[in-house]
Design a protein around this motif. Sequence first.
Motif, PDB file in Angstrom:
ATOM      1  N   GLN A  15       0.838  -1.210   0.000  1.00  0.00           N
ATOM      2  CA  GLN A  15       0.000   0.000   0.000  1.00  0.00           C
ATOM      3  C   GLN A  15       0.869   1.254   0.000  1.00  0.00           C
ATOM      4  O   GLN A  15       0.559   2.236  -0.691  1.00  0.00           O
ATOM      5  CB  GLN A  15      -0.923  -0.008   1.217  1.00  0.00           C
ATOM      6  CG  GLN A  15      -2.049  -1.024   1.140  1.00  0.00           C
ATOM      7  CD  GLN A  15      -2.791  -1.170   2.460  1.00  0.00           C
ATOM      8  OE1 GLN A  15      -2.183  -1.131   3.534  1.00  0.00           O
ATOM      9  NE2 GLN A  15      -4.105  -1.353   2.400  1.00  0.00           N
ATOM     10  N   ARG A  16       1.948   1.248   0.764  1.00  0.00           N
ATOM     11  CA  ARG A  16       2.848   2.407   0.810  1.00  0.00           C
ATOM     12  C   ARG A  16       3.505   2.644  -0.544  1.00  0.00           C
ATOM     13  O   ARG A  16       3.545   3.778  -1.042  1.00  0.00           O
ATOM     14  CB  ARG A  16       3.927   2.198   1.869  1.00  0.00           C
ATOM     15  CG  ARG A  16       4.874   3.394   2.034  1.00  0.00           C
ATOM     16  CD  ARG A  16       6.091   3.055   2.852  1.00  0.00           C
ATOM     17  NE  ARG A  16       6.924   2.046   2.214  1.00  0.00           N
ATOM     18  CZ  ARG A  16       7.752   2.303   1.199  1.00  0.00           C
ATOM     19  NH1 ARG A  16       7.822   3.540   0.680  1.00  0.00           N
ATOM     20  NH2 ARG A  16       8.480   1.352   0.679  1.00  0.00           N
ATOM     21  N   ILE A  17       3.997   1.575  -1.172  1.00  0.00           N
ATOM     22  CA  ILE A  17       4.666   1.691  -2.470  1.00  0.00           C
ATOM     23  C   ILE A  17       3.700   2.226  -3.518  1.00  0.00           C
ATOM     24  O   ILE A  17       4.024   3.138  -4.298  1.00  0.00           O
ATOM     25  CB  ILE A  17       5.228   0.326  -2.895  1.00  0.00           C
ATOM     26  CG1 ILE A  17       6.378  -0.086  -1.971  1.00  0.00           C
ATOM     27  CG2 ILE A  17       5.696   0.356  -4.353  1.00  0.00           C
ATOM     28  CD1 ILE A  17       6.832  -1.527  -2.156  1.00  0.00           C
ATOM     29  N   VAL A  18       2.504   1.665  -3.543  1.00  0.00           N
ATOM     30  CA  VAL A  18       1.497   2.077  -4.525  1.00  0.00           C
ATOM     31  C   VAL A  18       1.058   3.512  -4.262  1.00  0.00           C
ATOM     32  O   VAL A  18       0.878   4.315  -5.202  1.00  0.00           O
ATOM     33  CB  VAL A  18       0.306   1.100  -4.490  1.00  0.00           C
ATOM     34  CG1 VAL A  18      -0.865   1.650  -5.301  1.00  0.00           C
ATOM     35  CG2 VAL A  18       0.723  -0.261  -5.014  1.00  0.00           C
ATOM     36  N   GLY A  19       0.889   3.872  -3.000  1.00  0.00           N
ATOM     37  CA  GLY A  19       0.507   5.242  -2.674  1.00  0.00           C
ATOM     38  C   GLY A  19       1.561   6.252  -3.097  1.00  0.00           C
ATOM     39  O   GLY A  19       1.234   7.325  -3.636  1.00  0.00           O
ATOM     40  N   ASP A  20       2.828   5.933  -2.866  1.00  0.00           N
ATOM     41  CA  ASP A  20       3.917   6.822  -3.304  1.00  0.00           C
ATOM     42  C   ASP A  20       3.883   7.007  -4.817  1.00  0.00           C
ATOM     43  O   ASP A  20       4.074   8.127  -5.322  1.00  0.00           O
ATOM     44  CB  ASP A  20       5.266   6.245  -2.883  1.00  0.00           C
ATOM     45  CG  ASP A  20       5.515   6.334  -1.391  1.00  0.00           C
ATOM     46  OD1 ASP A  20       4.771   7.072  -0.708  1.00  0.00           O
ATOM     47  OD2 ASP A  20       6.451   5.663  -0.910  1.00  0.00           O
ATOM     48  N   ALA A  21       3.644   5.903  -5.543  1.00  0.00           N
ATOM     49  CA  ALA A  21       3.592   5.990  -7.006  1.00  0.00           C
ATOM     50  C   ALA A  21       2.409   6.831  -7.466  1.00  0.00           C
ATOM     51  O   ALA A  21       2.514   7.620  -8.424  1.00  0.00           O
ATOM     52  CB  ALA A  21       3.513   4.591  -7.600  1.00  0.00           C
ATOM     53  N   ALA A  22       1.272   6.701  -6.800  1.00  0.00           N
ATOM     54  CA  ALA A  22       0.076   7.468  -7.178  1.00  0.00           C
ATOM     55  C   ALA A  22       0.303   8.959  -7.031  1.00  0.00           C
ATOM     56  O   ALA A  22      -0.147   9.764  -7.861  1.00  0.00           O
ATOM     57  CB  ALA A  22      -1.116   7.024  -6.331  1.00  0.00           C
ATOM     58  N   ARG A  23       1.021   9.345  -5.999  1.00  0.00           N
ATOM     59  CA  ARG A  23       1.279  10.777  -5.774  1.00  0.00           C
ATOM     60  C   ARG A  23       2.212  11.372  -6.820  1.00  0.00           C
ATOM     61  O   ARG A  23       2.252  12.594  -6.990  1.00  0.00           O
ATOM     62  CB  ARG A  23       1.851  10.984  -4.373  1.00  0.00           C
ATOM     63  CG  ARG A  23       0.803  10.838  -3.273  1.00  0.00           C
ATOM     64  CD  ARG A  23       1.339  11.197  -1.911  1.00  0.00           C
ATOM     65  NE  ARG A  23       2.241  10.185  -1.389  1.00  0.00           N
ATOM     66  CZ  ARG A  23       1.856   9.093  -0.748  1.00  0.00           C
ATOM     67  NH1 ARG A  23       0.555   8.880  -0.545  1.00  0.00           N
ATOM     68  NH2 ARG A  23       2.727   8.219  -0.281  1.00  0.00           N
ATOM     69  N   LYS A  24       2.937  10.501  -7.544  1.00  0.00           N
ATOM     70  CA  LYS A  24       3.892  10.994  -8.550  1.00  0.00           C
ATOM     71  C   LYS A  24       3.332  10.924  -9.975  1.00  0.00           C
ATOM     72  O   LYS A  24       4.016  11.301 -10.921  1.00  0.00           O
ATOM     73  CB  LYS A  24       5.176  10.152  -8.480  1.00  0.00           C
ATOM     74  CG  LYS A  24       5.924  10.288  -7.157  1.00  0.00           C
ATOM     75  CD  LYS A  24       7.105   9.333  -7.099  1.00  0.00           C
ATOM     76  CE  LYS A  24       7.808   9.402  -5.746  1.00  0.00           C
ATOM     77  NZ  LYS A  24       8.907   8.403  -5.628  1.00  0.00           N
ATOM     78  N   THR A  25       2.107  10.452 -10.125  1.00  0.00           N
ATOM     79  CA  THR A  25       1.558  10.321 -11.470  1.00  0.00           C
ATOM     80  C   THR A  25       1.170  11.674 -12.050  1.00  0.00           C
ATOM     81  O   THR A  25       0.882  12.627 -11.332  1.00  0.00           O
ATOM     82  CB  THR A  25       0.306   9.410 -11.475  1.00  0.00           C
ATOM     83  OG1 THR A  25      -0.660   9.962 -10.576  1.00  0.00           O
ATOM     84  CG2 THR A  25       0.650   7.991 -11.074  1.00  0.00           C
ATOM     85  N   LYS A  26       1.129  11.708 -13.379  1.00  0.00           N
ATOM     86  CA  LYS A  26       0.637  12.869 -14.112  1.00  0.00           C
ATOM     87  C   LYS A  26      -0.841  12.638 -14.433  1.00  0.00           C
ATOM     88  O   LYS A  26      -1.314  11.499 -14.423  1.00  0.00           O
ATOM     89  CB  LYS A  26       1.443  13.054 -15.394  1.00  0.00           C
ATOM     90  CG  LYS A  26       2.923  13.313 -15.155  1.00  0.00           C
ATOM     91  CD  LYS A  26       3.672  13.377 -16.474  1.00  0.00           C
ATOM     92  CE  LYS A  26       5.174  13.575 -16.250  1.00  0.00           C
ATOM     93  NZ  LYS A  26       5.931  13.568 -17.514  1.00  0.00           N
ATOM     94  N   PRO A  27      -1.576  13.698 -14.743  1.00  0.00           N
ATOM     95  CA  PRO A  27      -3.000  13.521 -15.082  1.00  0.00           C
ATOM     96  C   PRO A  27      -3.181  12.512 -16.210  1.00  0.00           C
ATOM     97  O   PRO A  27      -2.481  12.563 -17.222  1.00  0.00           O
ATOM     98  CB  PRO A  27      -3.430  14.930 -15.510  1.00  0.00           C
ATOM     99  CG  PRO A  27      -2.503  15.836 -14.758  1.00  0.00           C
ATOM    100  CD  PRO A  27      -1.184  15.128 -14.716  1.00  0.00           C
ATOM    101  N   GLY A  28      -4.102  11.575 -16.032  1.00  0.00           N
ATOM    102  CA  GLY A  28      -4.364  10.553 -17.035  1.00  0.00           C
ATOM    103  C   GLY A  28      -3.559   9.282 -16.866  1.00  0.00           C
ATOM    104  O   GLY A  28      -3.843   8.268 -17.508  1.00  0.00           O
ATOM    105  N   ASP A  29      -2.507   9.330 -16.019  1.00  0.00           N
ATOM    106  CA  ASP A  29      -1.677   8.142 -15.802  1.00  0.00           C
ATOM    107  C   ASP A  29      -2.348   7.171 -14.830  1.00  0.00           C
ATOM    108  O   ASP A  29      -3.193   7.556 -14.013  1.00  0.00           O
ATOM    109  CB  ASP A  29      -0.310   8.529 -15.234  1.00  0.00           C
ATOM    110  CG  ASP A  29       0.602   9.144 -16.282  1.00  0.00           C
ATOM    111  OD1 ASP A  29       0.252   9.078 -17.478  1.00  0.00           O
ATOM    112  OD2 ASP A  29       1.658   9.675 -15.895  1.00  0.00           O
ATOM    113  N   TRP A  30      -1.940   5.926 -14.908  1.00  0.00           N
ATOM    114  CA  TRP A  30      -2.356   4.882 -13.966  1.00  0.00           C
ATOM    115  C   TRP A  30      -1.143   4.443 -13.150  1.00  0.00           C
ATOM    116  O   TRP A  30       0.001   4.562 -13.603  1.00  0.00           O
ATOM    117  CB  TRP A  30      -2.874   3.660 -14.712  1.00  0.00           C
ATOM    118  CG  TRP A  30      -4.240   3.791 -15.329  1.00  0.00           C
ATOM    119  CD1 TRP A  30      -4.701   4.813 -16.111  1.00  0.00           C
ATOM    120  CD2 TRP A  30      -5.302   2.836 -15.240  1.00  0.00           C
ATOM    121  NE1 TRP A  30      -5.980   4.562 -16.510  1.00  0.00           N
ATOM    122  CE2 TRP A  30      -6.373   3.342 -15.997  1.00  0.00           C
ATOM    123  CE3 TRP A  30      -5.447   1.611 -14.610  1.00  0.00           C
ATOM    124  CZ2 TRP A  30      -7.586   2.665 -16.132  1.00  0.00           C
ATOM    125  CZ3 TRP A  30      -6.639   0.925 -14.733  1.00  0.00           C
ATOM    126  CH2 TRP A  30      -7.709   1.452 -15.483  1.00  0.00           C
TER     127      TRP A  30
END
Length: 534
Positions: A93-108
């Motif tokens: 959950q931590r790894i995925v959350g960190d990645a989500a905060r770094k995404t650009k609009p439209g990214d998954w």
Amino acid sequence: MKAADAVVFAQRIHTLDPQTTGATALAVTDGRITAVGTPQDIERHRGPGTRTLDYRNATIVPGLNDSHTHVVFGLELARGIQLTDLGPLTEVQRIVGDAARKTKPGDWVIAWGLDPNIFNSTGFNGRLFDDATEDVPMFLRMRDGHSAIVNSAALAAAGITGPVEFPDESLIDVDDDGRPTGYIVEFSALDLVGKAIPQEPFAVRVERLGTLLHEMAGVGIASTHVLDFVDGSAELATALETKGELPVRLRFSPMVNAGAGLAELERIADLQGTGGRRWRVEGVKFFIDGTIDNGSAWLEEPDIYGENNESVWTDPGDFQKALRFFVERGIPTATHAIGDQGVRYVLDALAAAGPDRCKAAHRIEHIETIPDDVVERFAELGVAASMQPIHGTHHTRADRSDNWSVRLGEERASRGWRCRDLREAGVTLALGSDWPITPYDPRAMMADSILRRPVEHPETQPVQPEQALTVLMALEGYTTHAAAAAGLQSDAGSISVGKRADLTVFECDPLSLDPEELPRARVITTLLDGLPTH
């Protein structure tokens, strides 16, 4: 006699051909082996333009073949963050959350290799990631490749709001209120979500495939059986061949999906024999079941949760008809069958084909749990086993505390990956990785099949050590048996006159090493058609 294009020397050559032993030299003409023996035997094949490849103290073996990969489909399966062996749930959950905060609009947020054991106490549920990802869509593919966890934002992006009917046993899991949980099982359901994920540009995919194949050649892989022919495969392989020769020979076998009609079967039959210089379409790939970890395998009796009791084909009789279509035409088949009933059913279907079965090579993939009589049936019918014992060494535990073993119970778990029993019964046993489900390095694969534990973790207890292969058996699984499993023994698998000059050159002798040393056995080069690939 035409002069050889190249003569090749080494301190030792393991031909794996009982008719030719003690060789230290060979000649190559037009990509084929034209002589094997001593340097004196080879000298008469030399001409003014003959190249000399002298590997001195090295050891040459037949070019290694990985019998089960997905080098194109795997580009999609292995996108994003690698989660292999990571846990517990809070860490993911931590790894995925960190990645989500770094995404650009439209990214998954996309990841792969997710361990199902992290959900042992919660059950499979994508909503567990909603707080970490918020409104960023997330797609986490399980390590088995047959299932995924997605969050609420991904379900919304794919337009999934409730149960979905599929022509096979694919599943969009829902709770008691009919709301999707975010647990997605099997390919039709995975594709429904996957269509909403932004796709990589073609040029990026070409580059990724080229890099992958060069890295595979770097660890000694000369060829691989690619058990799919997904959209874009021909275009990607062709694009690479416009830039030069492929460093790994590719044999694509298109998938025949559950419910395929006659028009689809005929389309796949028409693809046979097409290809390029170092890639071709040959054979077909079926699925009779899914995986034990996600409850979609086909067991004789359900697992402890009442699951793993159905074929992927809603009507298994349709599978028999489709299989027979290709058997009658002499087209090789490979069928994914993991559960004991699935394996038995495929063997019965091949037996029912009668003499037609002898027109081509037929094999079963994975074979994770089978009783004694099924082992004997392989030998009786001459059906090859294509297995990935690394799935057992990496994904199960000797104490039976893993999800796979818990589902099966002690008796069926004790029948896992019966490599040695199959070999001793006289069955052809091809080995492979199922990349990207597990890493493709054949040196580690062979070591694991000998040790029955991850070679990189000596503290780990072996799983069913009585099923360990010898080092020679492991090498044969990547050479002579790999070729036989695909019906290619007249062309590949041993260093014999008339066969392709596909070779793997080790700095030391792999047959003299302890299994712990195998992963560090340096590959000097891999040759295709007698030419170094890197």
